[in-house]
Design an enzyme around this catalytic site. Structure first.
Site, PDB file in Angstrom:
ATOM      1  CD  GLU A  68      -1.606  -2.421   1.087  1.00 55.54           C
ATOM      2  OE1 GLU A  68      -2.421  -3.413   0.850  1.00 55.54           O
ATOM      3  OE2 GLU A  68      -0.679  -2.768   1.976  1.00 55.54           O
ATOM      4  CD  GLN A 123      -7.538  -7.091  -2.161  1.00 53.21           C
ATOM      5  OE1 GLN A 123      -7.183  -7.784  -1.265  1.00 53.21           O
ATOM      6  NE2 GLN A 123      -7.174  -7.287  -3.522  1.00 53.21           N
ATOM      7  CB  ALA A 183     -11.047   1.427   4.432  1.00 48.41           C
ATOM      8  CG  ASP A 184     -10.084  -2.985   7.484  1.00 47.75           C
ATOM      9  OD1 ASP A 184     -10.641  -2.772   6.571  1.00 47.75           O
ATOM     10  OD2 ASP A 184     -10.455  -3.264   8.703  1.00 47.75           O
ATOM     11  CG  HIS A 205     -10.831  -8.206   5.494  1.00 49.64           C
ATOM     12  ND1 HIS A 205     -10.256  -8.924   6.445  1.00 49.64           N
ATOM     13  CD2 HIS A 205     -10.293  -8.421   4.491  1.00 49.64           C
ATOM     14  CE1 HIS A 205      -9.203  -9.669   6.005  1.00 49.64           C
ATOM     15  NE2 HIS A 205      -9.119  -9.419   4.342  1.00 49.64           N
TER      16      HIS A 205
END
Length: 339
Positions: free
Chosen positions: A57, A79, A81-82, A126
């Protein structure tokens, strides 16, 4: 269109109109994304404009900063937000400050898309709702749609904006709106009026809230999935509430909020994220500052709990009809204590 299709259409239209727009992230190219939001874009535009990245990321957002400074318009997908936290420094320290640090010589027209919130039993890694982190950062715009129509118009506006935009997509309503309790759609998007999405280009300006229901007794501020939860609860309770979908948290349409609260005299804030330091706290402070002498009752907050995100109990974690009803009863009490 459902929301996924509307988001895909927004990127498709933007890539057609501007060769500088490119889409990338983990599994977004050949596979079309874990939720299929980028399906077909690589086949249509090639591997240089829609491509896969490593699971990195920091690298994804860092590359986006460089591309933006070079004159491209990157649309980067995180993929979930976490997973955005490893790229937080690139977003906050580089993208958000590029215009200011370069005295306007460079801009950062970056759009970071990411599914957020619960609804798929994804557990702690997730399901997070980190929107308040980004509203704290000067130079980043934060957008959260609640319908397919808004998702497309807002995403196109985000892609065309010269500054970085974090675009959170409520995955719980990717395929249709939900009520406050069950994990099945109330009305499929195909039969929902908010699903009528034009194929062509259109823009919904950032920073403009939407009054989805007019009313005179109570103002309810919400966004994303909670718009549908609130609307369902208000219908059930028969309260004359004005429901405002914020759509953009930063910039915030304070004029619409202020006018509504001054009209109704009561206010409630609903969001899925944890309560402490959630965006609702900022909303409460702003309403108190602007509307104190018009308020007839304390402002209510209905939010997620200050706990690690539960896996099997996520539907108890969400604000739902029971918690909303209790909050509405409290805020509608008169001085005699009668509802």
């Amino acid at each position: 269109m459902n929301m996924i299709q509307a988001i895909n259409s927004a990127m498709d239209v933007s890539m057609q109109r501007d060769d500088n727009v490119c889409v990338f992230g983990e599994d977004v190219g050949f596979y079309g994304g874990v939720f299929r939001a980028t399906a077909g874009l690589q086949k249509k535009y090639g591997k240089t404009r829609a491509f896969d990245t490593p699971i990195n990321e920091c690298g994804i957002i860092g590359v986006a900063v460089g591309m933006a400074a070079y004159g491209l318009k990157p649309v980067a997908e995180i993929q979930f937000a976490d997973y955005i936290y490893p790229g937080l420094d690139q977003l906050v320290s580089e993208a958000a400050r590029l215009r200011y640090r370069s005295a306007g010589e460079f801009t950062a027209p970056i759009t970071v898309r990411s599914p957020f919130g619960g609804g798929i039993f994804g557990g702690q890694t997730h399901s997070q709702s980190p929107e308040s982190i980004f509203t704290h950062v000067c130079g980043i715009k934060t957008v959260i749609p609640s319908t397919p129509y808004d998702a497309k118009g807002l995403l196109i506006a985000a892609i065309e904006d010269p500054d970085p935009v974090v675009f959170f997509e409520p995955k719980r309503i990717y395929n249709g709106p939900f009520d406050g309790h069950y994990d099945t759609p109330v009305t499929p998007w195909a039969k929902h009026p908010a699903s009528q999405v034009p194929d062509e280009h259109y823009v919904i300006p950032l920073g403009k809230a939407n009054i989805v229901r007019g009313g005179g007794d109570l103002t309810i501020l919400c966004y994303g999935t909670m718009v549908h939860v609130v609307m369902d609860s208000v219908k059930t309770l028969g309260i004359d509430a004005e429901v405002i979908d914020l759509r953009t948290l930063l910039p915030l349409d304070m004029d619409t909020i202020e006018a509504s609260v001054k009209k109704t005299g009561r206010c409630m804030v609903v969001h899925e994220a944890t309560r402490t330091s959630g965006f609702g706290a900022e909303l409460v402070a702003l309403v108190q500052e602007r509307c104190f002498y018009h308020l007839e009752a304390p402002i209510e907050r209905v939010t997620g709990y200050d706990t690690p995100y539960p896996h099997s109990l996520e539907w108890a974690y969400f604000p739902g009809p029971v918690r909303l009803r209790l909050a509405i009863e409290r805020v509608m009490e008169d001085v005699s204590g009668e509802v």
